[in-house]
Design an enzyme around this catalytic site. Sequence first.
Site, PDB file in Angstrom:
ATOM      1  N   GLU A   1      32.285 -71.985 -29.859  1.00 13.83           N
ATOM      2  CA  GLU A   1      31.587 -73.126 -30.464  1.00 13.83           C
ATOM      3  C   GLU A   1      32.263 -74.379 -29.906  1.00 13.83           C
ATOM      4  O   GLU A   1      33.323 -74.795 -30.383  1.00 13.83           O
ATOM      5  CB  GLU A   1      31.697 -73.086 -31.997  1.00 13.83           C
ATOM      6  CG  GLU A   1      31.059 -71.872 -32.642  1.00 13.83           C
ATOM      7  CD  GLU A   1      29.539 -71.885 -32.613  1.00 13.83           C
ATOM      8  OE1 GLU A   1      28.959 -72.869 -32.103  1.00 13.83           O
ATOM      9  OE2 GLU A   1      28.939 -70.912 -33.093  1.00 13.83           O
ATOM     10  N   LEU A   2      31.632 -74.976 -28.899  1.00 17.52           N
ATOM     11  CA  LEU A   2      32.286 -76.039 -28.146  1.00 17.52           C
ATOM     12  C   LEU A   2      31.597 -77.385 -28.374  1.00 17.52           C
ATOM     13  O   LEU A   2      31.061 -77.633 -29.434  1.00 17.52           O
ATOM     14  CB  LEU A   2      32.330 -75.646 -26.659  1.00 17.52           C
ATOM     15  CG  LEU A   2      32.891 -74.232 -26.395  1.00 17.52           C
ATOM     16  CD1 LEU A   2      32.845 -73.901 -24.917  1.00 17.52           C
ATOM     17  CD2 LEU A   2      34.291 -74.084 -26.949  1.00 17.52           C
TER      18      LEU A   2
END
Length: 427
Positions: free
Chosen positions: A192-193
Amino acid sequence: MPAPARGEIVRQIGQALRDKLEPLGKLVSLEMGKIKPEGIGEVQEYIDVCDFAVGLSRTIGGHVFPSERPGHALMEMYNPIGVVGVITAFNFPVAVYGWNSAVAMACGDTLLWKGAPTTPLVSVATTKIVASVLEKNGLPGAVSSLCCGGAEIGNAIAKSEKVPLVSFTGSTAVGRKVALTVQERFGRHLLELGGNNAILVDKSADIDMVVRAALFACVGTAGQRCTTTRRLIIHDDKAYTNFMSRVGDPLEEGILYGPMHSQQGVDGYLETLEQIRKEGGKLEYGGKVIDRDGFYVEPTIVTGLPHNSEVVHKETFAPIVYLLRCYSLEEAIEWNNEVKQGLSASLFTQDLGNVFKWLGPKGADTGIVNINIPTNGAEIGGAFGGEKHTGGGRESGSDAWKQYMRRSTCTINYTKDLPLAQGLKFE
């Protein structure tokens, strides 16, 4: 332990969090800097995911498929993957661990958590709450383990073959390194960037709704959400110039906007403002550090930059939003999709035809696609995550649970014959 029994443990964890909702939420505000309602809301999110995981524990399923061979059964089975390494960021020091831990525990996994090094009190407090429930049920508190530290701990988790799945939340730059390290040993990664999220304002949009939504989307958590709105793409007919609060101690009632988390965030804010000036942008509002104790900066509105400028395409984890004027929905969608990140995007419209343009194959290319709501504030029932440089991971609701399990395709022959698939004869 059967899955429904695991679900009962998760139910008790949710109740223990309910009992500590306000003090733990205040601790989030104190250590991270977000306002108290957001801190409490973050703990509530963990509670909500526990509720989801309790239901999941009764419904984890597989599939039964029709076999082409007589006297054979073909099915899929899901089993726990083992140890899940969870590396979380400072901006959501409770909720993101909650997404992973509640679902992973319902699936039968154990956890090794590395929280952000700047929010250790929240990590310790949360772990103590979870461990107390495990121990009351005769289970080791180490089912949900915490290891505090910096990058060296995260690197060890990423390298360890004893950790088959690594869930990482953070920047795209660090996420790329985690992905390569984990992939090198053929482990799984859940990323989850970054996000460079846009609100598109169609000519039929309700402007009052847009303004109210954009306020929270742009300055909630002082711009330190991966889903923060960083671009407002506004149709020329919608009074572009009209898009031109309460600041204070995040623990005080009535405060809407608190400090940034650290000096590093302030430095990034100032560096981006310098880049904006160099590229010819105009600061319509904000652009200053607020003169008071703490890491306070002014929310900033920028105009005068092209949609494809370098600084507009860069994610700055700060309350800076770029106003961009477009002339059609198609153009707005193209601009939305041209950035490298693909987390969240919103369209404000009252035109039903535009709804399906936005949701369709030529619409938004993000993992979260909204209509008439802001880019942030996602519910837990849907899977959370994004495409492209956002990493492709999915956490929380929907079928995100499958990432925490090992899937097996199983064939059972309950006859004395041995027919081969595809009608192959080997006799």
